[in-house]
Design a protein around this motif. Structure first.
Motif, PDB file in Angstrom:
ATOM      1  N   ASP A  17       0.838  -1.201   0.000  1.00 39.18           N
ATOM      2  CA  ASP A  17       0.000   0.000   0.000  1.00 39.18           C
ATOM      3  C   ASP A  17       0.873   1.251   0.000  1.00 39.18           C
ATOM      4  O   ASP A  17       0.555   2.241  -0.676  1.00 39.18           O
ATOM      5  CB  ASP A  17      -0.923  -0.001   1.222  1.00 39.18           C
ATOM      6  CG  ASP A  17      -1.968  -1.105   1.167  1.00 39.18           C
ATOM      7  OD1 ASP A  17      -2.202  -1.659   0.071  1.00 39.18           O
ATOM      8  OD2 ASP A  17      -2.544  -1.427   2.233  1.00 39.18           O
ATOM      9  N   TRP A  18       1.958   1.200   0.766  1.00 43.34           N
ATOM     10  CA  TRP A  18       2.890   2.335   0.789  1.00 43.34           C
ATOM     11  C   TRP A  18       3.499   2.569  -0.593  1.00 43.34           C
ATOM     12  O   TRP A  18       3.591   3.722  -1.047  1.00 43.34           O
ATOM     13  CB  TRP A  18       4.004   2.069   1.805  1.00 43.34           C
ATOM     14  CG  TRP A  18       5.143   3.023   1.683  1.00 43.34           C
ATOM     15  CD1 TRP A  18       5.214   4.303   2.168  1.00 43.34           C
ATOM     16  CD2 TRP A  18       6.379   2.790   0.989  1.00 43.34           C
ATOM     17  NE1 TRP A  18       6.414   4.882   1.824  1.00 43.34           N
ATOM     18  CE2 TRP A  18       7.147   3.985   1.108  1.00 43.34           C
ATOM     19  CE3 TRP A  18       6.913   1.709   0.294  1.00 43.34           C
ATOM     20  CZ2 TRP A  18       8.426   4.101   0.545  1.00 43.34           C
ATOM     21  CZ3 TRP A  18       8.169   1.823  -0.262  1.00 43.34           C
ATOM     22  CH2 TRP A  18       8.913   3.009  -0.137  1.00 43.34           C
ATOM     23  N   ALA A  19       3.905   1.513  -1.273  1.00 45.07           N
ATOM     24  CA  ALA A  19       4.494   1.657  -2.603  1.00 45.07           C
ATOM     25  C   ALA A  19       3.503   2.276  -3.578  1.00 45.07           C
ATOM     26  O   ALA A  19       3.878   3.085  -4.448  1.00 45.07           O
ATOM     27  CB  ALA A  19       4.973   0.306  -3.117  1.00 45.07           C
ATOM     28  N   GLU A  20       2.238   1.905  -3.447  1.00 44.00           N
ATOM     29  CA  GLU A  20       1.223   2.489  -4.325  1.00 44.00           C
ATOM     30  C   GLU A  20       1.056   3.974  -4.035  1.00 44.00           C
ATOM     31  O   GLU A  20       0.971   4.793  -4.957  1.00 44.00           O
ATOM     32  CB  GLU A  20      -0.107   1.762  -4.146  1.00 44.00           C
ATOM     33  CG  GLU A  20      -1.199   2.304  -5.062  1.00 44.00           C
ATOM     34  CD  GLU A  20      -2.500   1.527  -4.955  1.00 44.00           C
ATOM     35  OE1 GLU A  20      -3.442   1.854  -5.710  1.00 44.00           O
ATOM     36  OE2 GLU A  20      -2.581   0.594  -4.121  1.00 44.00           O
ATOM     37  N   THR A  21       1.019   4.342  -2.753  1.00 39.32           N
ATOM     38  CA  THR A  21       0.861   5.746  -2.389  1.00 39.32           C
ATOM     39  C   THR A  21       2.109   6.551  -2.723  1.00 39.32           C
ATOM     40  O   THR A  21       2.020   7.665  -3.260  1.00 39.32           O
ATOM     41  CB  THR A  21       0.566   5.865  -0.881  1.00 39.32           C
ATOM     42  OG1 THR A  21      -0.640   5.153  -0.589  1.00 39.32           O
ATOM     43  CG2 THR A  21       0.403   7.320  -0.471  1.00 39.32           C
ATOM     44  N   ARG A  22       3.261   6.003  -2.434  1.00 36.00           N
ATOM     45  CA  ARG A  22       4.527   6.746  -2.575  1.00 36.00           C
ATOM     46  C   ARG A  22       4.951   6.873  -4.038  1.00 36.00           C
ATOM     47  O   ARG A  22       5.415   7.932  -4.466  1.00 36.00           O
ATOM     48  CB  ARG A  22       5.629   6.022  -1.779  1.00 36.00           C
ATOM     49  CG  ARG A  22       7.001   6.655  -1.875  1.00 36.00           C
ATOM     50  CD  ARG A  22       7.048   7.981  -1.143  1.00 36.00           C
ATOM     51  NE  ARG A  22       8.400   8.517  -1.135  1.00 36.00           N
ATOM     52  CZ  ARG A  22       8.950   9.209  -2.135  1.00 36.00           C
ATOM     53  NH1 ARG A  22       8.236   9.454  -3.226  1.00 36.00           N
ATOM     54  NH2 ARG A  22      10.192   9.648  -2.043  1.00 36.00           N
ATOM     55  N   PHE A  23       4.814   5.808  -4.801  1.00 38.71           N
ATOM     56  CA  PHE A  23       5.339   5.799  -6.166  1.00 38.71           C
ATOM     57  C   PHE A  23       4.259   5.642  -7.242  1.00 38.71           C
ATOM     58  O   PHE A  23       4.575   5.660  -8.430  1.00 38.71           O
ATOM     59  CB  PHE A  23       6.356   4.665  -6.334  1.00 38.71           C
ATOM     60  CG  PHE A  23       7.468   4.691  -5.339  1.00 38.71           C
ATOM     61  CD1 PHE A  23       8.320   5.786  -5.253  1.00 38.71           C
ATOM     62  CD2 PHE A  23       7.678   3.625  -4.469  1.00 38.71           C
ATOM     63  CE1 PHE A  23       9.361   5.816  -4.333  1.00 38.71           C
ATOM     64  CE2 PHE A  23       8.716   3.643  -3.549  1.00 38.71           C
ATOM     65  CZ  PHE A  23       9.556   4.745  -3.478  1.00 38.71           C
ATOM     66  N   GLY A  24       3.003   5.464  -6.829  1.00 39.64           N
ATOM     67  CA  GLY A  24       1.963   5.203  -7.810  1.00 39.64           C
ATOM     68  C   GLY A  24       2.093   3.845  -8.448  1.00 39.64           C
ATOM     69  O   GLY A  24       1.671   3.634  -9.587  1.00 39.64           O
ATOM     70  N   ALA A  25       2.681   2.887  -7.714  1.00 41.42           N
ATOM     71  CA  ALA A  25       2.946   1.551  -8.242  1.00 41.42           C
ATOM     72  C   ALA A  25       2.106   0.535  -7.479  1.00 41.42           C
ATOM     73  O   ALA A  25       2.440   0.147  -6.359  1.00 41.42           O
ATOM     74  CB  ALA A  25       4.427   1.219  -8.116  1.00 41.42           C
ATOM     75  N   ARG A  26       1.022   0.106  -8.085  1.00 39.42           N
ATOM     76  CA  ARG A  26       0.147  -0.891  -7.469  1.00 39.42           C
ATOM     77  C   ARG A  26       0.529  -2.265  -7.992  1.00 39.42           C
ATOM     78  O   ARG A  26       0.379  -2.549  -9.185  1.00 39.42           O
ATOM     79  CB  ARG A  26      -1.321  -0.590  -7.777  1.00 39.42           C
ATOM     80  CG  ARG A  26      -2.297  -1.546  -7.101  1.00 39.42           C
ATOM     81  CD  ARG A  26      -3.741  -1.133  -7.377  1.00 39.42           C
ATOM     82  NE  ARG A  26      -4.678  -1.999  -6.674  1.00 39.42           N
ATOM     83  CZ  ARG A  26      -5.147  -3.149  -7.159  1.00 39.42           C
ATOM     84  NH1 ARG A  26      -4.761  -3.561  -8.367  1.00 39.42           N
ATOM     85  NH2 ARG A  26      -5.997  -3.882  -6.455  1.00 39.42           N
ATOM     86  N   LEU A  27       1.017  -3.116  -7.098  1.00 39.35           N
ATOM     87  CA  LEU A  27       1.423  -4.471  -7.479  1.00 39.35           C
ATOM     88  C   LEU A  27       0.317  -5.463  -7.142  1.00 39.35           C
ATOM     89  O   LEU A  27      -0.363  -5.339  -6.122  1.00 39.35           O
ATOM     90  CB  LEU A  27       2.720  -4.856  -6.772  1.00 39.35           C
ATOM     91  CG  LEU A  27       3.946  -4.021  -7.135  1.00 39.35           C
ATOM     92  CD1 LEU A  27       5.168  -4.538  -6.386  1.00 39.35           C
ATOM     93  CD2 LEU A  27       4.211  -4.017  -8.634  1.00 39.35           C
ATOM     94  N   VAL A  28       0.174  -6.467  -8.006  1.00 38.24           N
ATOM     95  CA  VAL A  28      -0.859  -7.480  -7.860  1.00 38.24           C
ATOM     96  C   VAL A  28      -0.383  -8.579  -6.917  1.00 38.24           C
ATOM     97  O   VAL A  28       0.769  -9.017  -6.984  1.00 38.24           O
ATOM     98  CB  VAL A  28      -1.210  -8.090  -9.236  1.00 38.24           C
ATOM     99  CG1 VAL A  28      -2.238  -9.208  -9.084  1.00 38.24           C
ATOM    100  CG2 VAL A  28      -1.718  -7.009 -10.166  1.00 38.24           C
ATOM    101  N   VAL A  29      -1.275  -9.028  -6.045  1.00 44.78           N
ATOM    102  CA  VAL A  29      -0.978 -10.112  -5.102  1.00 44.78           C
ATOM    103  C   VAL A  29      -1.577 -11.412  -5.634  1.00 44.78           C
ATOM    104  O   VAL A  29      -2.671 -11.421  -6.214  1.00 44.78           O
ATOM    105  CB  VAL A  29      -1.553  -9.780  -3.711  1.00 44.78           C
ATOM    106  CG1 VAL A  29      -1.423 -10.979  -2.775  1.00 44.78           C
ATOM    107  CG2 VAL A  29      -0.859  -8.557  -3.127  1.00 44.78           C
TER     108      VAL A  29
END
Length: 238
Positions: free
Chosen positions: A122-134
């Motif tokens: 969630d932090w990576a998505e907020t910080r870098f705009g990078a949403r990774l799939v689980v």
């Protein structure tokens, strides 16, 4: 420095000014890398840490006790000549990031993984705009190329000394997200180590610890903490 053995031949190590930053001299003789390049680092703090490692040697020089020196050598001899290739190698970890792979069973392990890893994604998505799939299991899951590109941009922007630190942070944990979180001061290297060990710690809780594996893990943890120190020292401007 692997395989290199020599006895201490100097009285004192000192920080010196060098082209592009700071160097270390042994009784006035500049230290060079194994490839014979001048050892020049970006900050006085890092040079002082390297000088302290040389001053701490007695008898045979032991490179294993000189992590700052080893990382500086790697930055100069290995990363500088192939910076783009190293950056690509590290960025590729985003495509198979440890944090994206969850266990289908048992439920308590899956719960531990979710609680430990999802906040960092969630932090990576907020910080870098990078949403990774689980996903569940170990089969590779395709990731959004745009998300991977945003993570890769953080890596490509790093200088060789930063990449030397990031290399260990990512390779040891198996996670680009954890490595970037440490360099961004979101978490400590010790926290990254604990997060990377969720599966191993669960196995230990079920079956007990193996002495050899425990000793190997201790070496990897020390290397991870050393990488964090190297990162910070490479940024401490006088």
């Amino acid at each position: 420095m692997s395989g290199w053995k020599a006895k201490r031949f100097w009285n004192a190590a000192a920080v010196t000014e060098a082209a592009g930053g700071y160097g270390v001299a042994l009784d006035g003789r500049p230290v060079r890398t194994p490839a014979k390049a001048p050892l020049a680092v970006p900050t006085q703090a890092l040079a002082a840490a390297i000088a302290a490692e040389w001053d701490a040697q007695s008898g045979l020089i032991d490179p294993r006790t000189m992590p700052m020196t080893r990382s500086a050598n790697a930055a100069i001899d290995k990363i500088m000549p192939q910076r783009a290739e190293v950056a690509t190698l590290l960025a590729d970890y985003g495509g198979t990031d440890l944090l994206c792979y969850r266990a289908a069973t048992p439920a308590n392990l899956r719960a531990r993984q979710n609680a430990a890893w999802q906040p960092l994604l969630d932090w990576a998505e907020t910080r870098f705009g990078a949403r990774l799939v689980v996903t569940e299991g170990v089969q590779p899951v395709p990731q959004d190329p745009a998300a991977l590109a945003r993570l890769a941009a953080q890596v490509v922007a790093m200088d060789p000394f930063e990449l030397a630190a990031l290399h260990d942070l990512v390779a040891i944990t198996g996670s680009l997200v954890l490595g970037l979180a440490v360099t961004d001061a979101q978490i400590s290297a010790d926290a990254a180590w604990q997060l990377s060990r969720v599966d191993e710690d669960w196995q230990i809780s079920q079956w007990g610890a193996d002495d050899e594996a425990t000793a190997h893990a201790a070496l990897k943890r020390a290397a991870l903490l050393g990488a964090e120190s190297f990162w910070h020292l490479a940024h401490l401007r006088a």
